[in-house]
Write a protein that holds these residues in place. Structure first.
Motif, PDB file in Angstrom:
ATOM      1  N   LEU A  29       2.605  -8.644  -7.215  1.00  0.00           N
ATOM      2  CA  LEU A  29       2.685  -7.330  -6.567  1.00  0.00           C
ATOM      3  C   LEU A  29       1.817  -7.322  -5.316  1.00  0.00           C
ATOM      4  O   LEU A  29       0.729  -7.904  -5.310  1.00  0.00           O
ATOM      5  CB  LEU A  29       2.173  -6.239  -7.518  1.00  0.00           C
ATOM      6  CG  LEU A  29       3.026  -5.881  -8.724  1.00  0.00           C
ATOM      7  CD1 LEU A  29       2.252  -4.944  -9.643  1.00  0.00           C
ATOM      8  CD2 LEU A  29       4.306  -5.201  -8.257  1.00  0.00           C
ATOM      9  N   PRO A  30       2.274  -6.654  -4.260  1.00  0.00           N
ATOM     10  CA  PRO A  30       1.409  -6.561  -3.087  1.00  0.00           C
ATOM     11  C   PRO A  30       0.190  -5.695  -3.385  1.00  0.00           C
ATOM     12  O   PRO A  30       0.273  -4.752  -4.174  1.00  0.00           O
ATOM     13  CB  PRO A  30       2.293  -5.895  -2.032  1.00  0.00           C
ATOM     14  CG  PRO A  30       3.515  -5.455  -2.710  1.00  0.00           C
ATOM     15  CD  PRO A  30       3.553  -5.995  -4.079  1.00  0.00           C
ATOM     16  N   GLY A  31      -0.927  -6.028  -2.769  1.00  0.00           N
ATOM     17  CA  GLY A  31      -2.152  -5.267  -3.008  1.00  0.00           C
ATOM     18  C   GLY A  31      -2.933  -5.850  -4.156  1.00  0.00           C
ATOM     19  O   GLY A  31      -2.449  -6.720  -4.873  1.00  0.00           O
ATOM     20  N   ASN A  32      -4.160  -5.388  -4.293  1.00  0.00           N
ATOM     21  CA  ASN A  32      -4.962  -5.818  -5.443  1.00  0.00           C
ATOM     22  C   ASN A  32      -5.855  -4.679  -5.902  1.00  0.00           C
ATOM     23  O   ASN A  32      -6.087  -3.724  -5.159  1.00  0.00           O
ATOM     24  CB  ASN A  32      -5.760  -7.091  -5.108  1.00  0.00           C
ATOM     25  CG  ASN A  32      -6.843  -6.829  -4.088  1.00  0.00           C
ATOM     26  OD1 ASN A  32      -7.748  -6.039  -4.320  1.00  0.00           O
ATOM     27  ND2 ASN A  32      -6.747  -7.462  -2.927  1.00  0.00           N
ATOM     28  N   PRO A  33      -6.350  -4.773  -7.132  1.00  0.00           N
ATOM     29  CA  PRO A  33      -7.114  -3.647  -7.680  1.00  0.00           C
ATOM     30  C   PRO A  33      -8.349  -3.296  -6.872  1.00  0.00           C
ATOM     31  O   PRO A  33      -8.716  -2.120  -6.787  1.00  0.00           O
ATOM     32  CB  PRO A  33      -7.515  -4.111  -9.074  1.00  0.00           C
ATOM     33  CG  PRO A  33      -6.876  -5.401  -9.322  1.00  0.00           C
ATOM     34  CD  PRO A  33      -6.187  -5.869  -8.086  1.00  0.00           C
ATOM     35  N   VAL A  34      -8.987  -4.281  -6.258  1.00  0.00           N
ATOM     36  CA  VAL A  34     -10.191  -3.982  -5.473  1.00  0.00           C
ATOM     37  C   VAL A  34      -9.840  -3.064  -4.314  1.00  0.00           C
ATOM     38  O   VAL A  34     -10.521  -2.072  -4.047  1.00  0.00           O
ATOM     39  CB  VAL A  34     -10.823  -5.294  -4.928  1.00  0.00           C
ATOM     40  CG1 VAL A  34     -11.961  -4.984  -3.971  1.00  0.00           C
ATOM     41  CG2 VAL A  34     -11.310  -6.160  -6.072  1.00  0.00           C
ATOM     42  N   ARG A  35      -8.741  -3.386  -3.673  1.00  0.00           N
ATOM     43  CA  ARG A  35      -8.313  -2.589  -2.517  1.00  0.00           C
ATOM     44  C   ARG A  35      -7.991  -1.157  -2.948  1.00  0.00           C
ATOM     45  O   ARG A  35      -8.333  -0.205  -2.254  1.00  0.00           O
ATOM     46  CB  ARG A  35      -7.074  -3.288  -1.930  1.00  0.00           C
ATOM     47  CG  ARG A  35      -6.705  -2.865  -0.556  1.00  0.00           C
ATOM     48  CD  ARG A  35      -7.807  -3.191   0.431  1.00  0.00           C
ATOM     49  NE  ARG A  35      -7.534  -2.545   1.699  1.00  0.00           N
ATOM     50  CZ  ARG A  35      -7.785  -1.258   1.933  1.00  0.00           C
ATOM     51  NH1 ARG A  35      -8.354  -0.514   1.010  1.00  0.00           N
ATOM     52  NH2 ARG A  35      -7.519  -0.722   3.106  1.00  0.00           N
ATOM     53  N   ILE A  36      -7.326  -1.039  -4.088  1.00  0.00           N
ATOM     54  CA  ILE A  36      -6.960   0.297  -4.572  1.00  0.00           C
ATOM     55  C   ILE A  36      -8.216   1.053  -5.008  1.00  0.00           C
ATOM     56  O   ILE A  36      -8.374   2.237  -4.729  1.00  0.00           O
ATOM     57  CB  ILE A  36      -5.946   0.192  -5.729  1.00  0.00           C
ATOM     58  CG1 ILE A  36      -4.650  -0.426  -5.203  1.00  0.00           C
ATOM     59  CG2 ILE A  36      -5.669   1.551  -6.358  1.00  0.00           C
ATOM     60  CD1 ILE A  36      -3.684  -0.845  -6.285  1.00  0.00           C
ATOM     61  N   TYR A  37      -9.117   0.346  -5.649  1.00  0.00           N
ATOM     62  CA  TYR A  37     -10.367   0.956  -6.133  1.00  0.00           C
ATOM     63  C   TYR A  37     -11.178   1.520  -4.962  1.00  0.00           C
ATOM     64  O   TYR A  37     -11.717   2.616  -5.038  1.00  0.00           O
ATOM     65  CB  TYR A  37     -11.164  -0.118  -6.877  1.00  0.00           C
ATOM     66  CG  TYR A  37     -12.566   0.274  -7.288  1.00  0.00           C
ATOM     67  CD1 TYR A  37     -12.787   1.259  -8.240  1.00  0.00           C
ATOM     68  CD2 TYR A  37     -13.666  -0.381  -6.742  1.00  0.00           C
ATOM     69  CE1 TYR A  37     -14.075   1.598  -8.626  1.00  0.00           C
ATOM     70  CE2 TYR A  37     -14.952  -0.054  -7.132  1.00  0.00           C
ATOM     71  CZ  TYR A  37     -15.155   0.942  -8.070  1.00  0.00           C
ATOM     72  OH  TYR A  37     -16.433   1.268  -8.448  1.00  0.00           O
ATOM     73  N   LEU A  38     -11.220   0.772  -3.863  1.00  0.00           N
ATOM     74  CA  LEU A  38     -12.058   1.195  -2.740  1.00  0.00           C
ATOM     75  C   LEU A  38     -11.356   2.170  -1.797  1.00  0.00           C
ATOM     76  O   LEU A  38     -12.018   2.836  -1.009  1.00  0.00           O
ATOM     77  CB  LEU A  38     -12.543  -0.028  -1.953  1.00  0.00           C
ATOM     78  CG  LEU A  38     -13.507  -0.945  -2.719  1.00  0.00           C
ATOM     79  CD1 LEU A  38     -13.824  -2.185  -1.906  1.00  0.00           C
ATOM     80  CD2 LEU A  38     -14.801  -0.222  -3.066  1.00  0.00           C
ATOM     81  N   GLY A  39     -10.050   2.243  -1.861  1.00  0.00           N
ATOM     82  CA  GLY A  39      -9.327   3.238  -1.064  1.00  0.00           C
ATOM     83  C   GLY A  39      -9.271   2.897   0.412  1.00  0.00           C
ATOM     84  O   GLY A  39      -9.508   1.757   0.824  1.00  0.00           O
ATOM     85  N   LEU A  40      -8.958   3.935   1.199  1.00  0.00           N
ATOM     86  CA  LEU A  40      -8.835   3.737   2.644  1.00  0.00           C
ATOM     87  C   LEU A  40     -10.191   3.485   3.279  1.00  0.00           C
ATOM     88  O   LEU A  40     -11.203   4.003   2.815  1.00  0.00           O
ATOM     89  CB  LEU A  40      -8.255   5.001   3.274  1.00  0.00           C
ATOM     90  CG  LEU A  40      -6.745   5.140   3.342  1.00  0.00           C
ATOM     91  CD1 LEU A  40      -6.389   6.496   3.910  1.00  0.00           C
ATOM     92  CD2 LEU A  40      -6.144   4.047   4.201  1.00  0.00           C
ATOM     93  N   ASN A  41     -10.182   2.770   4.368  1.00  0.00           N
ATOM     94  CA  ASN A  41     -11.387   2.527   5.150  1.00  0.00           C
ATOM     95  C   ASN A  41     -12.581   2.067   4.319  1.00  0.00           C
ATOM     96  O   ASN A  41     -13.643   2.673   4.357  1.00  0.00           O
ATOM     97  CB  ASN A  41     -11.767   3.795   5.941  1.00  0.00           C
ATOM     98  CG  ASN A  41     -10.669   4.206   6.884  1.00  0.00           C
ATOM     99  OD1 ASN A  41     -10.029   3.358   7.496  1.00  0.00           O
ATOM    100  ND2 ASN A  41     -10.411   5.495   6.979  1.00  0.00           N
ATOM    101  N   PRO A  42     -12.412   1.022   3.549  1.00  0.00           N
ATOM    102  CA  PRO A  42     -13.517   0.591   2.696  1.00  0.00           C
ATOM    103  C   PRO A  42     -14.543  -0.217   3.482  1.00  0.00           C
ATOM    104  O   PRO A  42     -14.290  -0.649   4.603  1.00  0.00           O
ATOM    105  CB  PRO A  42     -12.816  -0.314   1.687  1.00  0.00           C
ATOM    106  CG  PRO A  42     -11.699  -0.920   2.462  1.00  0.00           C
ATOM    107  CD  PRO A  42     -11.265   0.111   3.468  1.00  0.00           C
ATOM    108  N   SER A  43     -15.678  -0.431   2.839  1.00  0.00           N
ATOM    109  CA  SER A  43     -16.644  -1.365   3.396  1.00  0.00           C
ATOM    110  C   SER A  43     -16.083  -2.769   3.164  1.00  0.00           C
ATOM    111  O   SER A  43     -15.853  -3.165   2.020  1.00  0.00           O
ATOM    112  CB  SER A  43     -17.990  -1.179   2.678  1.00  0.00           C
ATOM    113  OG  SER A  43     -18.683  -2.392   2.646  1.00  0.00           O
TER     114      SER A  43
END
Lengths: 572, 316
Positions: free
Chosen positions: B32-46
Motif C-alpha cells: 500500500l502507498p504510504g506508511n504508518p509513520v507518515r499517517i501518525y505524524l500527519g501533514l507537515n511533520p518534523s
C-alpha cells in the motif's frame, strides 16, 4: 468522512477532521472570534456564564451528576506529551493543567497554574511564578520541578515526542525556585503564551511519569486537573471522576464520561434520546436539532481552511496564468454550498475569516483583488495566453481524500474543467496515499485541508516556508507537502526567498503590528501566485442537553465543564 | 481414515494456510502507498522525527528482512504491536474479542434457525403466496445494505419510539438485560442479510429435494407430509447447506465491521477498520490471522459435520 483537530495542534491535518464532536466538548475545536449562533429551542436563553450558583440552584448542583460527552474517535494515548489527536488534546484539559488558559472569548491569557503573567528578563528569558498548594491526583504537590520536567521531557529528542517541534522555540526550562520556573528560549517567540495555554505544554507529575514509564502513563494518566482518570475502555469510553482537591474549586459534576460514537447521526440520536449530554450535529440534521426541545446548539468555528492545491512542478500548473484561470473557472461560493453548506465560511488569504477579522487584515481588498467571480471567458482567455487554449494535452489528476467533503470539491472542479475542454480524473485516495502524493508531488490538483490555529503563523509558517531552508532540509525523495514547496523548487526567486525569510522572522517578533505588516506582505505575495485557492473554513455544530447547566462551549474555552469561568452540573 | 486422524491432518493443514495468509497480508499491507509513520505524524511533520521513527520501527529495512523479523516474532507468540496505539495487538484483540464474538454468535444463532424455518416453509409452499412473501422478504434482506439498515433501525427504534438504545455495548455478564437491549438493533442488522442468504439457499435446496423421486415414492406410501419434509428431504438438503453455513462466517465478519462502526460497539471489526485506515500493520496482520483461524475452524467443523449428516461420507 465525518471527522478533526485543534487550534493549537497545528500539525494535525484535516483528514481526521470528523473528530470534532469531542473537540467541541472541550471547547477546543479551533475557532476564531466567532460568537456562534446559539440556538435555544425553547427561547430559555443560554445557561449563563459564571460559576456561582444561587441558593435555588444549589439543591440541583449537589451531586452534580455524570456528564456524558461524545467523540467520533478513540484516544490512542492519554499522555499529553505523546498525543497527536486534537480532540484528545481538548479532553486532556480535564486531567491536566497548563500554566495559562485562554478566556472563553479567546482574548486573554489567564494565569492558571501560573500565579502571574510571564516576567520578561530579557528577549529570550521569562520567569513564570507558580501557584502554591496545587496537588496532583496522587496527592503530591505540583512544583517547579514538575513543570521543568514536563517541558524538558518533550524537548529531549530521545523521548521522540511528536510534540517536540511545537516547543522547539524553547531551549530549556529551569526550576529557578520551588514555585518558579525560568524559560530560556532559543529566540523570541510570538506564540510563547499561546503555546503555554495548550496541551503541548501540559504539566505532568515527574515522579509518576518517571516511575510508570511512557506507555503506562499514557493508559493511566495522573494530572492535576478537575477530574481524575478512572477507566479507559478502548473504543468505548473514558471515565473521569471529580477531583475533590482541585485547586480552582471543587467541580460540581461527580464524573465525566466520554463515549466513542463514530457516526454523528448516531451521536445526535443519543443526545435527542437522553443517552448523552453532548454531540456533534451533522449538516443534514441541523433543522431536526433546532426543532428538538431540550437541546441547545452552537456553532464552533474551526481555525482551518480547505482548498485546492496546484502542483506547480508540473505543467500546466507551472504556469501562473493557468493557476489564475482556475480562480475564474469555479464559483467557490457554490463549492462551499455543495460541500459544507451553512457549516462553513469562505476563506481569503489562506486563513479563516476569524483570523482575518481578529488581525484586521485587509481581506475585503484581497477578496476584490485575488478572488474574482466565476468567468469562463476570462478563464479561457488566460488558458489561451498560457498556450493551453486547445486543452492541456493530458488528463489531469485531481486527488481527493475519500471524504464526501473533499470529493464533492474535486467533482465540481472536474465539471468546470470539462467546460473549458480540459479532461480530469478524480481519484479518491486513502490517507496514506494522500500524504505520499503531497510528499512526492504525484498529482496535478489536490484537495487540501489545514488547521492552523488563531495565529497567522499557523498557516504561513507551516504551509508557505521553504522547507529546504529548515535545519536538515528536505529528506531524500520528498519534494514538499504543500504547493509552496513545489513553487520554491519550480520557480525559485529572490522574491520567494524574501517571503520565506519574512515568514520565519514574523514568528520571532513580539510586536504585533510589525507581524501584521509582515503577514500582509506574505499573504499578498502568495495570493498573487495562486499556489492554492482557499475555499472555506469549517464550523462544527455542537449541541448539548439543556439539563447541563453552567456550560457554554466556545472555540477557546478549555475544560468548559469546570474552569475559571464555569462549573457545570446536571440539573436533576 | 478415522475421524480422529482426519481431524489431526486437517488441523496440521491449517499451519501452511496460516503462513500463506500471513505472507499475503504482509506483502499486501506493505504494498500500500504510504506508511504508518507518515499517517501518525500527519501533514507537515518534523522530517527528523519521521526519519527517527521510520528507523526505530525498522520500516527502512529491506522488505524480506522485515518479513523474517515479523515471522520470527510471530513464531514466538508475538502477534505484533499497534504502531498507532503503542500497544501489543494481542491485548487489543483480547479487549475487543468479547463484543465481536457475542455479536456474531448471537446473530448466527438467530439467523440460522430463522433461515432454515423460512426456507423449508417457503419450499413447502412452493409457488404459493407464502413462498412469494418469503422470497420477497429474502430478496429485500439481501438487497439492503447493512449501514443503511442500521441507521434506519436507529432512527426508527431509538429516535422515534425510544424502544432501544441507539449505540454502545454492555457486557452480558455485567448486565444481561442491558446487554440484550443494546444488542437487539445490531443483531437485527447483522442477521438480516445472513437470514436472507441462508433462507434462499435452504429454499432452493429443499425445492430440489422435494422434486426427487424418493419424495414421490414416500408420498405414494402415504407418509405424512411433515415427516417427508423434515425427516427425509430436509436432511438431504442440509448437505450443500452446511458448506454455505460454514462459509457464511466470513460474511458475518465483514458485516461486523460495519455494524460495530454504526452502533459504536468496541469490537474487533472497528479495530480492523481503524487499523486499515491508519495502515497499522500489526493490527491488520494480527486480525487477519485471527479471523483466518476462526474461518478455518469453521470450515473444519463444517467438514466434520458432513459425517454426522451423511454417514456414507468417508474420510479417505
Amino acid at each position: 468522512m465525518t471527522d478533526e483537530r485543534l487550534k493549537l495542534d497545528r500539525r494535525h491535518f484535516l483528514a481526521t477532521s470528523g473528530l470534532l464532536g469531542g473537540t467541541a466538548l472541550a471547547g477546543c475545536s479551533g475557532g476564531g472570534n466567532d460568537q456562534g449562533t446559539t440556538a435555544d429551542t425553547t427561547a430559555a436563553g443560554t445557561s449563563g456564564g459564571g460559576s456561582e450558583t444561587t441558593d435555588q440552584q444549589q439543591q440541583n448542583v449537589q451531586g452534580g451528576g455524570t456528564f456524558v460527552g461524545t467523540t467520533a474517535e478513540d484516544a490512542t494515548t492519554l499522555d499529553p506529551r505523546m498525543n497527536e489527536l486534537a480532540w484528545v488534546n481538548g479532553f486532556l484539559h480535564y486531567i491536566f493543567d497548563t500554566l495559562y488558559v485562554l478566556s472563553p472569548d479567546g482574548k486573554q491569557f489567564q494565569p492558571h497554574l501560573a500565579a502571574d503573567q510571564p516576567q520578561k528578563q530579557d528577549e529570550t528569558t521569562f520567569v513564570v511564578p507558580l501557584k502554591q498548594g496545587v496537588k496532583f491526583h496522587d496527592g503530591s504537590e505540583l512544583t517547579a520541578e514538575d513543570v521543568a520536567y514536563s517541558f524538558n521531557w518533550v524537548l529531549n529528542p530521545d523521548n521522540k515526542s511528536p510534540n517536540r517541534s511545537n516547543l522547539d522555540f524553547i531551549d530549556s526550562v529551569e526550576a529557578s525556585g520551588d514555585y518558579e520556573v525560568t524559560f530560556n528560549l532559543n529566540y523570541p517567540f510570538a506564540l510563547f503564551k499561546l503555546t503555554l495555554a495548550g496541551m503541548n505544554a501540559a504539566v505532568v507529575p515527574k515522579k509518576q511519569a518517571e516511575s510508570q514509564g511512557t506507555k503506562k502513563f499514557g493508559s493511566k494518566p495522573v494530572g492535576s486537573g478537575p477530574f481524575t482518570f478512572q477507566k479507559h475502555v478502548s473504543s468505548s469510553h473514558i471515565t473521569l471522576a471529580r477531583n475533590e482537591d482541585y485547586f480552582l474549586k471543587k467541580p460540581n459534576l461527580a464524573s465525566l464520561k466520554m463515549r466513542v460514537i463514530p457516526k454523528p447521526q448516531v451521536q445526535f440520536v443519543e443526545l435527542a434520546t437522553g443517552g448523552v449530554h453532548q454531540a456533534t450535529v451533522p449538516k443534514n440534521l441541523l433543522k431536526k436539532a433546532q426543532a428538538e426541545q431540550g437541546i441547545k446548539m452552537t456553532r464552533i468555528s474551526h481555525f482551518d481552511y480547505n482548498g485546492l492545491i496546484f502542483n506547480t512542478m508540473r505543467e500546466p500548473f507551472g504556469s501562473l496564468k493557468v493557476r489564475k484561470a482556475m480562480q475564474y473557472l469555479v464559483d467557490y461560493d457554490e463549492m462551499l454550498k455543495a460541500t459544507k453548506g451553512t457549516l462553513g465560511k469562505r476563506s481569503y488569504g489562506f486563513m479563516p475569516k476569524e483570523v482575518n477579522k481578529s488581525w484586521e487584515f485587509p481581506w475585503k481588498e484581497w477578496k476584490q483583488k485575488y478572488y474574482p467571480d466565476k468567468n469562463h471567458d476570462k478563464a479561457k482567455q488566460l488558458l489561451q495566453e498560457a498556450g493551453y487554449g486547445d486543452g492541456v494535452g493530458k488528463t489531469l489528476k485531481i486527488s481527493s481524500l475519500a471524504s464526501s467533503k473533499f470529493k464533492n470539491m474535486a467533482i465540481i472542479l472536474q465539471n468546470e474543467l470539462k467546460k473549458v475542454g480540459i479532461e480530469a480524473n478524480v481519484r479518491e485516495v486513502t490517507i496514506g496515499q494522500w500524504l505520499d502524493e503531497l510528499d512526492s508531488g504525484e498529482f496535478d490538483v489536490n484537495i487540501y485541508g489545514w488547521s492552523g490555529g488563531q495565529d497567522p503563523d499557523g498557516f504561513f509558517y507551516y504551509l508557505f516556508r521553504d522547507l529546504r531552508n529548515d535545519e536538515g532540509g528536505l529528506s531524500e525523495g520528498i519534494v514538499g507537502n504543500a504547493s509552496a514547496s513545489y513553487l520554491y523548487k519550480s520557480q525559485d526567486s529572490d522574491e520567494l526567498q524574501q517571503v520565506d525569510e519574512t515568514i520565519r522572522q514574523a514568528r520571532r517578533l513580539t510586536d504585533e503590528s510589525k507581524r501584521k505588516e509582515m503577514y500582509i506582505d506574505a499573504a499578498e505575495t502568495w495570493q498573487g501566485l495562486y499556489p492554492h485557492i482557499p475555499v472555506f473554513s469549517e464550523q462544527a455544530a455542537t449541541a448539548w442537553s439543556k439539563n447541563v447547566k453552567d456550560y457554554e462551549p466556545t472555540a477557546f474555552n478549555a475544560q468548559p465543564l469546570c474552569n475559571e469561568w464555569s462549573n457545570a452540573y446536571i440539573k436533576k | 481414515m478415522s475421524l480422529y486422524r482426519y481431524t489431526i491432518r486437517r488441523i496440521l493443514q491449517i499451519i501452511p494456510v496460516l503462513l500463506g495468509v500471513f505472507t499475503l497480508t504482509f506483502v499486501m499491507v506493505h504494498a500500500l502507498p504510504g506508511n504508518p509513520v507518515r499517517i501518525y505524524l500527519g501533514l507537515n511533520p518534523s522530517q527528523e522525527l519521521a526519519n527517527e521513527l521510520i528507523h526505530r520501527y525498522g520500516f527502512d529495512q529491506p522488505l524480506w528482512k522485515q518479513y523474517l523479523d515479523y515471522l520470527w516474532r510471530l513464531l514466538h507468540g508475538e502477534i505484533g504491536e499497534s504502531f498507532m496505539r503503542k500497544r501489543p495487538v494481542s491485548g487489543l484483540m483480547l479487549e475487543r474479542m468479547g463484543p465481536t464474538l457475542v455479536l456474531m454468535g448471537v446473530s448466527y444463532l438467530i439467523a440460522l434457525p430463522a433461515a432454515l424455518l423460512l426456507g423449508v416453509y417457503s419450499a413447502a409452499k412452493h409457488n404459493q403466496i407464502g413462498d412469494h412473501v418469503s422470497r420477497f422478504v429474502g430478496l429485500a434482506g439481501l438487497s439492503t445494505p447493512n449501514f443503511w439498515l442500521g441507521l434506519m433501525l436507529i432512527f426508527l427504534f431509538a429516535y422515534e419510539v425510544s424502544w432501544f438504545p441507539a449505540s454502545g455495548y454492555v457486557s452480558p455478564l455485567a448486565d444481561p438485560v442491558g446487554a440484550a437491549k443494546h444488542l437487539v438493533l445490531p443483531i437485527i442488522t447483522l442477521a438480516t442479510a445472513q437470514t436472507a442468504t441462508l433462507m434462499r439457499m435452504t429454499r432452493s435446496s429443499m425445492v430440489e429435494e422435494l422434486s426427487q423421486d424418493y419424495v414421490e415414492t414416500a408420498r405414494a406410501y402415504g407418509l405424512p407430509e411433515r415427516r417427508i419434509l423434515l425427516r427425509h428431504a430436509f436432511r438431504n438438503a442440509l448437505l450443500p447447506l452446511i458448506t454455505i453455513i460454514g462459509l457464511q462466517l466470513s460474511f458475518l465478519l465483514d458485516g461486523s465491521v460495519v455494524v460495530e462502526q454504526i452502533f459504536a460497539i468496541p469490537g474487533m471489526g472497528r479495530l480492523g477498520y481503524k487499523g486499515l485506515i491508519n495502515q497499522d500493520y500489526g493490527v491488520i496482520i494480527g486480525l487477519n490471522i485471527f479471523f483466518s483461524i476462526l474461518f478455518l475452524v469453521g470450515v473444519l467443523l463444517t467438514d466434520l459435520a458432513y459425517a454426522y449428516i451423511d454417514p456414507r461420507i468417508r474420510y479417505d
